[in-house]
Design a protein around this motif. Structure first.
Motif, PDB file in Angstrom:
ATOM      1  N   LYS A  74      27.129  12.732 -10.677  1.00  0.00           N
ATOM      2  CA  LYS A  74      28.426  13.233 -10.204  1.00  0.00           C
ATOM      3  C   LYS A  74      29.503  12.353 -10.815  1.00  0.00           C
ATOM      4  O   LYS A  74      29.623  11.187 -10.447  1.00  0.00           O
ATOM      5  N   LYS A  75      30.231  12.902 -11.751  1.00  0.00           N
ATOM      6  CA  LYS A  75      31.284  12.188 -12.472  1.00  0.00           C
ATOM      7  C   LYS A  75      30.723  10.894 -13.061  1.00  0.00           C
ATOM      8  O   LYS A  75      29.872  10.940 -13.924  1.00  0.00           O
ATOM      9  N   ILE A  76      31.154   9.722 -12.567  1.00  0.00           N
ATOM     10  CA  ILE A  76      30.698   8.459 -13.148  1.00  0.00           C
ATOM     11  C   ILE A  76      29.508   7.860 -12.397  1.00  0.00           C
ATOM     12  O   ILE A  76      28.947   6.873 -12.824  1.00  0.00           O
ATOM     13  N   ASN A  77      29.134   8.462 -11.277  1.00  0.00           N
ATOM     14  CA  ASN A  77      28.039   7.929 -10.475  1.00  0.00           C
ATOM     15  C   ASN A  77      26.791   8.787 -10.582  1.00  0.00           C
ATOM     16  O   ASN A  77      26.859   9.973 -10.875  1.00  0.00           O
ATOM     17  N   LYS A  78      25.663   8.150 -10.323  1.00  0.00           N
ATOM     18  CA  LYS A  78      24.424   8.865 -10.064  1.00  0.00           C
ATOM     19  C   LYS A  78      24.149   8.650  -8.589  1.00  0.00           C
ATOM     20  O   LYS A  78      24.000   7.519  -8.138  1.00  0.00           O
ATOM     21  N   VAL A  79      24.108   9.735  -7.838  1.00  0.00           N
ATOM     22  CA  VAL A  79      23.841   9.662  -6.406  1.00  0.00           C
ATOM     23  C   VAL A  79      22.334   9.650  -6.225  1.00  0.00           C
ATOM     24  O   VAL A  79      21.630  10.513  -6.751  1.00  0.00           O
ATOM     25  N   VAL A  80      21.842   8.667  -5.480  1.00  0.00           N
ATOM     26  CA  VAL A  80      20.408   8.473  -5.296  1.00  0.00           C
ATOM     27  C   VAL A  80      20.041   8.782  -3.850  1.00  0.00           C
ATOM     28  O   VAL A  80      20.759   8.397  -2.924  1.00  0.00           O
ATOM     29  N   SER A  81      18.909   9.474  -3.674  1.00  0.00           N
ATOM     30  CA  SER A  81      18.362   9.676  -2.331  1.00  0.00           C
ATOM     31  C   SER A  81      16.849   9.545  -2.410  1.00  0.00           C
ATOM     32  O   SER A  81      16.264   9.637  -3.491  1.00  0.00           O
ATOM     33  N   TRP A  82      16.229   9.333  -1.251  1.00  0.00           N
ATOM     34  CA  TRP A  82      14.797   9.047  -1.239  1.00  0.00           C
ATOM     35  C   TRP A  82      14.162   9.411   0.091  1.00  0.00           C
ATOM     36  O   TRP A  82      14.848   9.566   1.097  1.00  0.00           O
ATOM     37  N   ALA A  83      12.837   9.506   0.040  1.00  0.00           N
ATOM     38  CA  ALA A  83      12.026   9.671   1.254  1.00  0.00           C
ATOM     39  C   ALA A  83      10.622   9.176   0.929  1.00  0.00           C
ATOM     40  O   ALA A  83      10.148   9.297  -0.210  1.00  0.00           O
ATOM     41  N   LEU A  84       9.978   8.624   1.938  1.00  0.00           N
ATOM     42  CA  LEU A  84       8.644   8.053   1.768  1.00  0.00           C
ATOM     43  C   LEU A  84       7.807   8.387   2.999  1.00  0.00           C
ATOM     44  O   LEU A  84       8.309   8.312   4.127  1.00  0.00           O
TER      45      LEU A  84
END
Length: 144
Positions: A74-84
């Motif tokens: 997203k624009k200049i960022n990479k949005v990170v999400s996770w689940a384990l």
């Protein structure tokens, strides 16, 4: 422990992600607490993996699917999400994989974590996410 990029739709991987995303402990820490319908999940997943701004990684531990990491540019960022999966938590698996995934210095990374999700907040800090902004129920963490 390995991190595999999902490049095309795979029914088994899609089912694993669907089941993990619908676990109560995962939904409790998500922005949306609603159960996901399988047909909606499959449509979303197919669209997600073909978009070149998105990356979806499966975390394997001793050859078994243990969790996932995903990024959305997203624009200049990479949005990170996770689940384990719960049985793999508190072993450092997600921290090591998050460090590996966010080590590319040409990107800035951002994660949105619920304020009460102390395990994810602690893990993100260990992975190098330092700056944080609190808004409502969430903390926005950044790694530059």
């Amino acid at each position: 422990m390995s991190l595999f990029l999902v490049k095309k739709f795979d029914k088994n991987i899609s089912n694993f992600i669907y089941k993990l995303r619908n676990k109560k402990y995962v939904r409790d820490q998500s922005k949306s607490k609603k159960k996901i319908m399988i047909y909606k999940h499959e449509l979303w997943f197919k669209k997600f993996i073909i978009n070149f701004n998105n990356n979806f990684y499966i975390i394997k531990y001793k050859g078994i699917n243990a969790g996932y990491l995903r990024t959305v540019k997203k624009k200049i960022n990479k949005v990170v999400s996770w689940a384990l999966l719960k049985k793999y938590q508190n072993k450092g698996i997600m921290t090591r994989n998050l460090i590996k995934l966010t080590s590319n210095k040409k990107f800035k990374y951002r994660a949105c974590v619920k304020k009460n999700n102390t395990a994810s907040l602690k893990m993100a800090n260990k992975a190098g996410f330092t700056k944080s902004i609190k808004r409502g129920k969430f903390v926005y963490l950044y790694k530059f």
